[in-house]
Design a protein around this motif. Structure first.
Motif, PDB file in Angstrom:
ATOM      1  N   ASP A   1       0.817  -1.210   0.000  1.00 33.02           N
ATOM      2  CA  ASP A   1       0.000   0.000   0.000  1.00 33.02           C
ATOM      3  C   ASP A   1       0.851   1.260   0.000  1.00 33.02           C
TER       4      ASP A   1
ATOM      5  N   GLN B   1      -0.757   5.764   8.673  1.00 30.03           N
ATOM      6  CA  GLN B   1      -1.620   4.584   8.690  1.00 30.03           C
ATOM      7  C   GLN B   1      -1.021   3.426   7.910  1.00 30.03           C
ATOM      8  N   LEU B   2      -0.094   3.724   7.033  1.00 28.77           N
ATOM      9  CA  LEU B   2       0.487   2.692   6.178  1.00 28.77           C
ATOM     10  C   LEU B   2       1.891   2.271   6.607  1.00 28.77           C
TER      11      LEU B   2
ATOM     12  N   ARG C   1      -5.598  -0.837   2.639  1.00 28.87           N
ATOM     13  CA  ARG C   1      -5.796  -0.414   4.015  1.00 28.87           C
ATOM     14  C   ARG C   1      -6.586   0.888   4.089  1.00 28.87           C
TER      15      ARG C   1
ATOM     16  N   ARG D   1       0.073   0.317  11.929  1.00 28.94           N
ATOM     17  CA  ARG D   1      -0.777  -0.074  10.831  1.00 28.94           C
ATOM     18  C   ARG D   1       0.012  -0.663   9.682  1.00 28.94           C
TER      19      ARG D   1
ATOM     20  N   GLN E   1      -0.440  -4.521   9.868  1.00 28.45           N
ATOM     21  CA  GLN E   1      -1.756  -5.122  10.045  1.00 28.45           C
ATOM     22  C   GLN E   1      -2.304  -5.631   8.720  1.00 28.45           C
TER      23      GLN E   1
ATOM     24  N   PRO F   1      -5.168  -5.947   5.782  1.00 29.38           N
ATOM     25  CA  PRO F   1      -6.032  -4.951   5.150  1.00 29.38           C
ATOM     26  C   PRO F   1      -7.421  -4.955   5.796  1.00 29.38           C
ATOM     27  N   GLN F   2      -7.988  -3.774   5.845  1.00 28.45           N
ATOM     28  CA  GLN F   2      -9.338  -3.606   6.375  1.00 28.45           C
ATOM     29  C   GLN F   2     -10.138  -2.758   5.407  1.00 28.45           C
TER      30      GLN F   2
END
Length: 447
Positions: free
Chosen positions: A32, A151-152, A211, A438, A441, A443-444
């Motif tokens: 990402d 966040q990435l 993400r 993040r 983690q 993917p959401q």
């Protein structure tokens, strides 16, 4: 005959070992982040192409660096006035949608300008108006993109990610001017068509990021009045004395360098350098920044931040002033290349200090607040230095520029900037205290 044996004392079972957190995925394998980086790299390249085309077209139409400076001032003023609302929007709205809207709006505006130029009815108001629209939607895009980064990417990799972003910027500056000069030789509308296409490609890239680009928002923050929250990023920055002094220094430096590229282009144009050659010379300058971005990790590991900042802050003014009296065109480009070599390391330092420790719900406003402060005086720069250039030529323009950066350097002598931690040390502290992870983690869905 039996013997008696003592029973072994009962022992409590050992507690289960705490799970060892998985190491973060290397940035080169962070899908990402690489998609976001690549999409922005393409659109940044297109933006560099059009940024070269704007002043050259204005110089060709009006013959005045002052008019070209008016265009640059309009862009900078638009970005400045949009910064704080854009930061609030990045914290309240859907960051992916904001970035996609910004890209598509800029592509549309550039397409209209290209059509007008191609058909011979592009006026000065239309050129300036397109630049203003592009600056507006670019100012909306940037805080959302800056806030999405955390966040990435996990905190320990923030300095590396910042350095890669610097490499993207200087790589675009390296490739953009020669491509822009070549495209201009094909036709005045061609650079703007190229830029519009890159924004469309950047929009498509955003669709492939899995993400979410923001954390979950609390109901309390969503209900707070927008006007009351507009300056939250500025308050966050001013609460930290180190960031406050760094922002004061950045304001002065960005004010001076707000007219840097304009004066360089005007200087070469005055000396009769062809548009294509100007693009090549501008690319030579970007080589210094690109090499600096690739070496910034080593620079920040080998040099303590405080001496690095102070040393460069007081060297740059004299190097800038020297640009006005150096004979020849290539010599100017080489000296500019040396100046820009350390810019990525300094930007990585400042950006990491700003991003680390800022909660996600404030990321957009803090990033926008830093941009607002750093660029607070920039809208005046093209007009001021363009006018000084018209009156006194390159020596006067670069001399004033050097004087401004010398005054700004005084902020780096503050006691609050003594003993600054290295970016890696700061990121590790933030990561240990529960910073965002993040980058590791799964993917959401987008919230």
């Amino acid at each position: 005959m039996s013997t008696l044996t003592a029973e072994a004392p009962m022992r409590a079972p050992a507690p289960p070992a705490a799970p060892v957190p998985a190491p973060p995925v290397p940035l080169r394998r962070n899908r990402d982040f690489q998609i976001l980086w690549s999409g922005r790299a393409v659109s940044t390249l297109g933006n560099e192409v059009s940024e070269l085309a704007y002043p050259l077209i204005m110089l060709a139409v009006t013959g005045s660096a002052g008019y070209a400076g008016m265009l640059g001032a309009a862009q900078l003023l638009t970005a400045l006035l949009t910064a704080l609302p854009a930061g609030l929007l990045a914290d309240r709205g859907n960051r992916r949608a904001i970035m996609m809207t910004g890209n598509l709006a800029r592509a549309t505006a550039l397409g209209v300008l290209a059509f007008a130029v191609l058909n011979g009815f592009a006026s000065i108001p239309l050129i300036i108006g397109t630049a203003i629209v592009s600056a507006f939607f670019g100012a909306l895009f940037n805080p959302a993109a800056a806030a999405a980064l955390k966040q990435l990417v996990p905190p320990s990799q923030l300095p590396e990610a910042m350095a890669q972003n610097q490499a993207r910027m200087f790589g675009a500056e390296l490739a953009g001017p020669p491509i822009g000069g070549w495209l201009l030789s094909l036709g005045r509308a061609v650079p703007f068509v190229f830029d519009a296409i890159t924004f469309v490609l950047g929009t498509i890239a955003l669709l492939f990021i899995r993400r979410p680009l923001q954390g979950k928002r609390s109901a309390t923050s969503a209900r707070r009045p927008a006007l009351g929250d507009l300056t939250a990023g500025l308050r966050h920055l001013f609460a930290d004395r180190r960031l406050r002094m760094l922002m004061l220094w950045a304001m002065g430096v960005n004010f001076a360098f707000g007219g840097f590229h304009l004066i360089l282009i005007a200087t070469w144009h005055k000396r009769g350098v062809a548009d294509t050659a100007i693009g090549v010379l501008a690319a030579v300058i970007a080589v210094g920044g690109l090499l600096g971005a690739l070496m910034s990790g080593r620079i920040l590991k080998s040099a303590r931040p405080t001496p690095l900042i102070i040393g460069l802050a007081f060297c740059v003014p004299f190097l800038v002033a020297a640009l006005g009296v150096i004979p020849g065109t290539l010599a100017i480009a080489v000296l500019c290349c040396a100046i820009t070599f350390f810019v990525p390391a300094l930007n990585t330092l400042v950006f990491t200090y700003v991003v680390s420790g800022t909660p996600d719900e404030l990321q957009g406003r803090v990033s926008a607040g830093a941009a607002f402060l750093a660029q607070g005086l920039q809208p005046l720069a093209p007009l001021l230095f363009g006018t000084v250039f018209d009156l006194g030529g390159p020596p006067a323009a670069f001399g004033v520029m050097g004087g401004v950066t010398l005054v700004a350097a005084l902020a780096t002598l503050s006691r609050h900037l003594r003993g600054l931690p290295r970016p890696g040390e700061l990121a590790e502290v933030q990561g240990a205290s529960g910073g965002s992870q993040r980058g590791t983690q799964d993917p959401q869905d987008e919230p």
